[in-house]
Design an enzyme around this catalytic site. Sequence first.
Site, PDB file in Angstrom:
ATOM      1  N   ASP A  57       0.949  -1.148  -0.117  1.00 33.58           N
ATOM      2  CA  ASP A  57       0.098  -0.191   0.123  1.00 33.58           C
ATOM      3  C   ASP A  57       0.814   1.316   0.045  1.00 33.58           C
ATOM      4  O   ASP A  57       0.362   2.322   0.075  1.00 33.58           O
ATOM      5  CB  ASP A  57      -0.955  -0.061   1.151  1.00 33.58           C
ATOM      6  CG  ASP A  57      -2.217  -0.917   0.927  1.00 33.58           C
ATOM      7  OD1 ASP A  57      -2.729  -0.980  -0.312  1.00 33.58           O
ATOM      8  OD2 ASP A  57      -3.017  -1.239   1.957  1.00 33.58           O
ATOM      9  N   ARG A  82      -0.082  -1.132   7.785  1.00 36.36           N
ATOM     10  CA  ARG A  82       0.534  -0.126   7.033  1.00 36.36           C
ATOM     11  C   ARG A  82       1.480   0.676   7.859  1.00 36.36           C
ATOM     12  O   ARG A  82       2.124   1.541   7.306  1.00 36.36           O
ATOM     13  CB  ARG A  82      -0.633   0.721   6.679  1.00 36.36           C
ATOM     14  CG  ARG A  82      -1.533   0.214   5.569  1.00 36.36           C
ATOM     15  CD  ARG A  82      -2.092   1.279   4.650  1.00 36.36           C
ATOM     16  NE  ARG A  82      -1.370   2.199   3.765  1.00 36.36           N
ATOM     17  CZ  ARG A  82      -1.730   3.296   3.076  1.00 36.36           C
ATOM     18  NH1 ARG A  82      -2.917   3.422   2.931  1.00 36.36           N
ATOM     19  NH2 ARG A  82      -0.752   3.856   2.398  1.00 36.36           N
ATOM     20  N   ARG A 127     -10.941   5.570   9.705  1.00 42.32           N
ATOM     21  CA  ARG A 127      -9.356   5.606  10.095  1.00 42.32           C
ATOM     22  C   ARG A 127      -8.945   6.664  11.126  1.00 42.32           C
ATOM     23  O   ARG A 127      -8.633   6.343  12.086  1.00 42.32           O
ATOM     24  CB  ARG A 127      -8.620   5.760   8.611  1.00 42.32           C
ATOM     25  CG  ARG A 127      -9.083   4.339   7.680  1.00 42.32           C
ATOM     26  CD  ARG A 127      -8.584   3.207   8.031  1.00 42.32           C
ATOM     27  NE  ARG A 127      -8.560   2.171   7.239  1.00 42.32           N
ATOM     28  CZ  ARG A 127      -7.933   1.820   6.008  1.00 42.32           C
ATOM     29  NH1 ARG A 127      -6.825   2.461   5.803  1.00 42.32           N
ATOM     30  NH2 ARG A 127      -8.066   0.985   5.332  1.00 42.32           N
ATOM     31  N   HIS A 156     -12.234   6.843   3.756  1.00 39.88           N
ATOM     32  CA  HIS A 156     -11.079   7.933   3.602  1.00 39.88           C
ATOM     33  C   HIS A 156     -11.704   9.048   3.189  1.00 39.88           C
ATOM     34  O   HIS A 156     -12.609   8.971   2.192  1.00 39.88           O
ATOM     35  CB  HIS A 156      -9.847   7.735   2.768  1.00 39.88           C
ATOM     36  CG  HIS A 156      -8.615   7.056   3.475  1.00 39.88           C
ATOM     37  ND1 HIS A 156      -7.863   6.140   2.809  1.00 39.88           N
ATOM     38  CD2 HIS A 156      -8.368   7.046   4.793  1.00 39.88           C
ATOM     39  CE1 HIS A 156      -7.104   5.637   3.635  1.00 39.88           C
ATOM     40  NE2 HIS A 156      -7.246   6.223   5.070  1.00 39.88           N
ATOM     41  N   CYS A 250      -5.529   8.937  -4.261  1.00 39.02           N
ATOM     42  CA  CYS A 250      -4.650   8.030  -3.234  1.00 39.02           C
ATOM     43  C   CYS A 250      -3.217   7.984  -3.751  1.00 39.02           C
ATOM     44  O   CYS A 250      -2.392   7.829  -2.736  1.00 39.02           O
ATOM     45  CB  CYS A 250      -5.274   6.637  -3.154  1.00 39.02           C
ATOM     46  SG  CYS A 250      -6.831   6.713  -2.698  1.00 39.02           S
TER      47      CYS A 250
HETATM   48  N1  ARG Z   1      -5.325  -0.041   0.693  1.00 39.15           N
HETATM   49  C1  ARG Z   1      -5.211   1.381   1.363  1.00 39.15           C
HETATM   50  C2  ARG Z   1      -5.966   1.277   2.792  1.00 39.15           C
HETATM   51  O1  ARG Z   1      -6.802   0.701   3.013  1.00 39.15           O
HETATM   52  C3  ARG Z   1      -5.721   2.122   0.303  1.00 39.15           C
HETATM   53  C4  ARG Z   1      -5.426   3.865   0.776  1.00 39.15           C
HETATM   54  C5  ARG Z   1      -6.220   4.650  -0.216  1.00 39.15           C
HETATM   55  N2  ARG Z   1      -5.906   6.049  -0.014  1.00 39.15           N
HETATM   56  C6  ARG Z   1      -6.464   7.024   0.307  1.00 39.15           C
HETATM   57  N3  ARG Z   1      -5.868   8.178   0.191  1.00 39.15           N
HETATM   58  N4  ARG Z   1      -7.821   7.105   0.300  1.00 39.15           N
HETATM   59  O2  ARG Z   1      -5.187   1.893   3.555  1.00 39.15           O
END
Ligand code: ARG
Length: 263
Positions: A57, A82, A127, A156, A250
Amino acid sequence: MCPPTWFTVDYSINVWMRPEIPVDTALAVRQWERLRDIYQDLGHTVELLDPLPGLPDLVFTANAGIVLGGKALVSRFRNPERRGEEPAFLKWFEQRGFATLQADSVNEGEGDFLVLDQCILSGSGFRSDPASGTEVAEAFGRTVVGLTLVDPRFYHLDTAIAVLDGRRIAYYPQAFSPESRATLRELFPDAVLADEDDAAAFGLNALSDGRTVVLAKAAARLGAQIRERGFDVIGTDVTEFLKGGGGVKCLTLELRDAPPNPA
Ligand code: ARG
């Protein structure tokens, strides 16, 4: 941007990520190169972060941090999958000459924080910790307006709102709590409203330089709505990245007020 050399989906931390569905990494590389070429053709400089094996990622550099006024507030990720990216982002900003600090509370950078002229919009619910807004307001001396996300597909803030220029946005109202919808209506009475299909195609995960808006090709109606407001619109395919829950925005971190590059 970070090349998708190691991009794949081998864990799931959002509802889009299904490790049983294969990712075509070669196609992802072509889609990413096309996006980079679009930026360069528009006259922008693209700086790169080296990809690292085991951090699929890392390509989603919008989540590296928040960059404003020569300062970078580096992210603190919610998911352990992450957190290994944090040192890579931290090192990159330090070496590149940014005044660098790291967030204390969970803060997924410009995935959840959108910079406008008068304020920074922040998203929480999935998040970033709502408390991270205070830290951001202190770090950058700007007002932070908190918004609550309620639909797991739009986990997000940058999946539910596109910043078109310093004062104009496009968004998908149903991604937000009733209170946050009221806030958005009040702050942005003339906003472009996306429909569910265009939002689900990650059309709002768009990048604008204030004149040209780059977005997912599949979100054609949204592209037309934005064009009606006087912007140039470029659609491009980012379908492989959708499998990771990401799109144009992203894959991109805007380096606002970057220190001069010694190289
Ligand atoms: N797989 C990543 C996550 O779930 C995707 C991130 C997408 N980034 C964003 N800026 N929306 O964290």
